[in-house]
Design a protein around this motif. Structure first.
Motif, PDB file in Angstrom:
ATOM      1  N   LEU A 217      26.862 -12.753  23.266  1.00 33.60           N
ATOM      2  CA  LEU A 217      27.202 -14.102  22.822  1.00 33.60           C
ATOM      3  C   LEU A 217      28.699 -14.316  23.008  1.00 33.60           C
ATOM      4  N   ASP A 218      29.068 -15.518  23.419  1.00 36.83           N
ATOM      5  CA  ASP A 218      30.475 -15.860  23.637  1.00 36.83           C
ATOM      6  C   ASP A 218      31.040 -16.400  22.326  1.00 36.83           C
ATOM      7  N   MET A 219      31.813 -15.563  21.629  1.00 36.90           N
ATOM      8  CA  MET A 219      32.292 -15.898  20.298  1.00 36.90           C
ATOM      9  C   MET A 219      33.795 -16.187  20.322  1.00 36.90           C
ATOM     10  N   LEU A 220      34.291 -16.790  19.230  1.00 34.32           N
ATOM     11  CA  LEU A 220      35.712 -17.108  19.115  1.00 34.32           C
ATOM     12  C   LEU A 220      36.563 -15.848  19.153  1.00 34.32           C
ATOM     13  N   ALA A 221      36.236 -14.874  18.318  1.00 33.27           N
ATOM     14  CA  ALA A 221      36.958 -13.600  18.322  1.00 33.27           C
ATOM     15  C   ALA A 221      36.450 -12.742  19.475  1.00 33.27           C
ATOM     16  N   PRO A 222      37.310 -11.898  20.041  1.00 37.00           N
ATOM     17  CA  PRO A 222      36.934 -11.159  21.250  1.00 37.00           C
ATOM     18  C   PRO A 222      36.139  -9.890  20.979  1.00 37.00           C
ATOM     19  N   HIS A 223      35.266  -9.905  19.976  1.00 38.13           N
ATOM     20  CA  HIS A 223      34.467  -8.732  19.660  1.00 38.13           C
ATOM     21  C   HIS A 223      33.176  -8.737  20.465  1.00 38.13           C
ATOM     22  N   PRO A 224      32.582  -7.560  20.696  1.00 45.54           N
ATOM     23  CA  PRO A 224      31.258  -7.538  21.318  1.00 45.54           C
ATOM     24  C   PRO A 224      30.201  -7.945  20.297  1.00 45.54           C
ATOM     25  N   VAL A 225      29.594  -9.079  20.503  1.00 47.00           N
ATOM     26  CA  VAL A 225      28.566  -9.609  19.603  1.00 47.00           C
ATOM     27  C   VAL A 225      27.424 -10.132  20.462  1.00 47.00           C
ATOM     28  N   GLY A 226      26.191  -9.870  20.044  1.00 45.49           N
ATOM     29  CA  GLY A 226      25.076 -10.307  20.870  1.00 45.49           C
ATOM     30  C   GLY A 226      23.817 -10.605  20.088  1.00 45.49           C
ATOM     31  N   ARG A 227      22.789 -10.956  20.844  1.00 42.53           N
ATOM     32  CA  ARG A 227      21.469 -11.269  20.308  1.00 42.53           C
ATOM     33  C   ARG A 227      20.494 -10.197  20.802  1.00 42.53           C
ATOM     34  N   LEU A 228      19.550  -9.820  19.956  1.00 43.14           N
ATOM     35  CA  LEU A 228      18.506  -8.872  20.327  1.00 43.14           C
ATOM     36  C   LEU A 228      17.150  -9.550  20.222  1.00 43.14           C
ATOM     37  N   ARG A 229      16.284  -9.261  21.178  1.00 37.26           N
ATOM     38  CA  ARG A 229      14.904  -9.726  21.131  1.00 37.26           C
ATOM     39  C   ARG A 229      13.990  -8.500  21.119  1.00 37.26           C
ATOM     40  N   LEU A 230      13.065  -8.500  20.188  1.00 31.15           N
ATOM     41  CA  LEU A 230      12.145  -7.381  20.037  1.00 31.15           C
ATOM     42  C   LEU A 230      10.727  -7.879  20.249  1.00 31.15           C
ATOM     43  N   ASP A 231      10.094  -7.355  21.270  1.00 30.98           N
ATOM     44  CA  ASP A 231       8.748  -7.777  21.646  1.00 30.98           C
ATOM     45  C   ASP A 231       7.809  -6.587  21.492  1.00 30.98           C
ATOM     46  N   ALA A 232       7.229  -6.465  20.290  1.00 20.54           N
ATOM     47  CA  ALA A 232       6.314  -5.371  19.968  1.00 20.54           C
ATOM     48  C   ALA A 232       6.953  -4.009  20.249  1.00 20.54           C
ATOM     49  N   VAL A 233       8.184  -3.837  19.791  1.00 19.52           N
ATOM     50  CA  VAL A 233       8.903  -2.573  19.982  1.00 19.52           C
ATOM     51  C   VAL A 233       8.281  -1.503  19.085  1.00 19.52           C
ATOM     52  N   PRO A 234       7.867  -0.357  19.635  1.00 20.98           N
ATOM     53  CA  PRO A 234       7.186   0.655  18.815  1.00 20.98           C
ATOM     54  C   PRO A 234       8.171   1.498  17.996  1.00 20.98           C
ATOM     55  N   VAL A 235       7.831   1.723  16.733  1.00 16.35           N
ATOM     56  CA  VAL A 235       8.552   2.655  15.861  1.00 16.35           C
ATOM     57  C   VAL A 235       7.517   3.459  15.081  1.00 16.35           C
ATOM     58  N   THR A 236       7.945   4.650  14.633  1.00 17.35           N
ATOM     59  CA  THR A 236       7.051   5.522  13.882  1.00 17.35           C
ATOM     60  C   THR A 236       7.737   5.956  12.601  1.00 17.35           C
ATOM     61  N   ALA A 237       7.034   6.758  11.832  1.00 23.81           N
ATOM     62  CA  ALA A 237       7.607   7.287  10.591  1.00 23.81           C
ATOM     63  C   ALA A 237       8.852   8.113  10.870  1.00 23.81           C
ATOM     64  N   ASP A 238       8.963   8.686  12.058  1.00 29.13           N
ATOM     65  CA  ASP A 238      10.154   9.471  12.409  1.00 29.13           C
ATOM     66  C   ASP A 238      11.395   8.593  12.564  1.00 29.13           C
ATOM     67  N   ASP A 239      11.200   7.293  12.699  1.00 29.68           N
ATOM     68  CA  ASP A 239      12.325   6.368  12.869  1.00 29.68           C
ATOM     69  C   ASP A 239      12.769   5.726  11.558  1.00 29.68           C
ATOM     70  N   LEU A 240      12.089   6.011  10.459  1.00 26.36           N
ATOM     71  CA  LEU A 240      12.450   5.415   9.181  1.00 26.36           C
ATOM     72  C   LEU A 240      13.815   5.909   8.704  1.00 26.36           C
ATOM     73  N   LEU A 241      14.604   4.981   8.147  1.00 23.80           N
ATOM     74  CA  LEU A 241      15.820   5.333   7.412  1.00 23.80           C
ATOM     75  C   LEU A 241      15.531   5.051   5.939  1.00 23.80           C
ATOM     76  N   GLY A 242      15.262   6.088   5.181  1.00 22.66           N
ATOM     77  CA  GLY A 242      14.774   5.895   3.826  1.00 22.66           C
ATOM     78  C   GLY A 242      13.283   5.629   3.854  1.00 22.66           C
ATOM     79  N   ALA A 243      12.732   5.265   2.717  1.00 15.27           N
ATOM     80  CA  ALA A 243      11.301   5.037   2.604  1.00 15.27           C
ATOM     81  C   ALA A 243      10.957   3.586   2.942  1.00 15.27           C
ATOM     82  N   PRO A 244       9.700   3.325   3.305  1.00  9.30           N
ATOM     83  CA  PRO A 244       9.286   1.937   3.516  1.00  9.30           C
ATOM     84  C   PRO A 244       9.554   1.090   2.265  1.00  9.30           C
ATOM     85  N   GLY A 245      10.076  -0.111   2.482  1.00  9.46           N
ATOM     86  CA  GLY A 245      10.391  -0.994   1.368  1.00  9.46           C
ATOM     87  C   GLY A 245      11.755  -0.778   0.750  1.00  9.46           C
TER      88      GLY A 245
END
Length: 384
Positions: A190-218
């Motif tokens: 995204l082209d922002m006022l400040a010169p930081h790297p900032v962007g948009r992400l699109r997730l289309d049925a991206v697979p994750v498993t229990a091994d990818d959890l950070l902490g517990a569900p919820g």
């Protein structure tokens, strides 16, 4: 550490950081492309051992690093801070396997981290996020939706992503560690006022498993809030560093600038303005130090203290940089001038990691939460 002072060793370390920023980091920052991740700069931060300190030190050290770097090289400060924000949830909540895979690379700067919380319809109201995590077989999910205004996206190597696995509200949010090479994950800058790297992400049925959890569900909202409680005072430190840089430039300019038969500093209105800039900068610095010290000591009221520090420091920096531009005149508006750079940089911290209005809401909520319960029948106020 007393909240109102620094030890001699800390003062010397801050001076060393400013020297390193000028000699080794600023040249790399100058060769970077605005709005893109500067990997050579990040690698140098790792080589200097500063990224590792994100995971081995507390809030006080983080604030000292961010203020010191911001006074000299805001690009280096931002690269350090974004790496810490994205990787801290892995450090604090990750499994041994997650930590072993990603933290060494985050600490040496060879893997870029990102914190993916905000969405097009859930910025300040983070509990309203809508990125859906649909169950997918035993212990798995598919993530579908968008993240927006994500620092280091879409160039990061791994993301801390927050998705909705349950009902509406904070308790339905889960945190995941998402490597960037997962199928279905795309993005754009995204082209922002400040010169930081900032962007948009699109997730289309991206697979994750229990091994990818950070902490517990919820428990994802807790992961997010504990991370923000650590980093919000340090956003204040970033702001204080910018305010101090603007104040330093103003002192030098007004001391040498001829105006109305004397120096600019001899005009009472100018002198009083500079005094006000210094007063507010020091007050913000003290509140940042107090919040950071309280965090490291495990003192009560951390969310309130963190919100106060971020609010006061970012609003102060906006005031100080604006006043500095006014006292410098048109020269400060030239592209490439320090104050032109700071003027663009200083606006964003009042919005990200919770806008100023959100911080006021947090402060008020925490104050009322600590209020003793009122008696069943309140006594009438005494007549005056």
């Amino acid at each position: 550490m007393p909240a109102f002072s620094l030890e001699p060793e800390q003062i010397a370390w801050c001076a060393e950081l400013r020297a390193l920023a000028a000699d080794r980091l600023a040249p790399l920052a100058a060769r970077g492309e605005p709005g893109r991740v500067n990997r050579p700069l990040l690698t140098e931060l790792g080589r200097l051992g500063l990224l590792d300190r994100l995971f081995t030190s507390g809030a006080v050290d983080l604030c000292l690093m961010r203020e010191s770097l911001a006074r000299v090289c805001t690009e280096a400060e931002t690269a350090l801070a974004l790496q810490g924000l994205g990787a801290h949830p892995v450090h604090a909540h990750g499994t041994p396997a997650q930590r072993a895979r990603w933290l060494p690379r985050a600490a040496d700067g060879t893997a870029v981290a990102a914190f993916a919380l905000s969405e097009p319809g859930a910025g300040s109201d983070a509990a309203a996020l809508a990125l859906a995590a649909a169950p997918d077989g035993p212990g798995g999910w598919r993530l579908t939706g968008e993240k927006c205004w994500i620092s280091n996206a879409p160039e990061a190597d791994f993301y801390t992503v927050f998705a909705r696995t349950g009902t509406a509200g904070p308790r339905g949010v889960t945190a995941f560690l998402l490597p960037a090479d997962r199928p279905g994950l795309t993005g754009e800058p995204l082209d922002m006022l400040a010169p930081h790297p900032v962007g948009r992400l699109r997730l289309d049925a991206v697979p994750v498993t229990a091994d990818d959890l950070l902490g517990a569900p919820g428990e994802g909202f807790r992961v997010a809030l504990t991370t923000l409680d650590l980093f919000r005072p340090s956003v204040g430190a970033f702001a204080v560093g910018m305010a101090q840089a603007a104040l330093d430039a103003t002192l030098a300019h007004t001391a040498r600038r001829d105006a109305f038969g004397g120096k600019l500093k001899d005009l009472q209105t100018v002198a009083h303005q500079v005094a006000e800039m210094a007063l507010r900068t020091e007050a913000a610095r003290l509140m940042v130090h107090a919040a950071a010290a309280a965090h490291d000591a495990g003192a009560p009221g951390i969310p309130r203290r963190a919100a106060m520090a971020k609010l006061l420091a970012t609003e102060t920096a906006q005031y100080v940089v604006d006043a500095a531009v006014q006292l410098h005149g048109a020269r400060a508006l030239h592209r490439g001038h320090l104050l032109e750079h700071l003027y663009r940089e200083v606006r964003a911290p009042r919005v990200y990691e919770g806008a100023s209005e959100v911080q006021r809401g947090i402060i008020a909520r925490e104050l009322y939460r600590d209020l003793p319960a009122a008696p069943a029948t309140a006594p009438q106020e005494e007549a005056r």
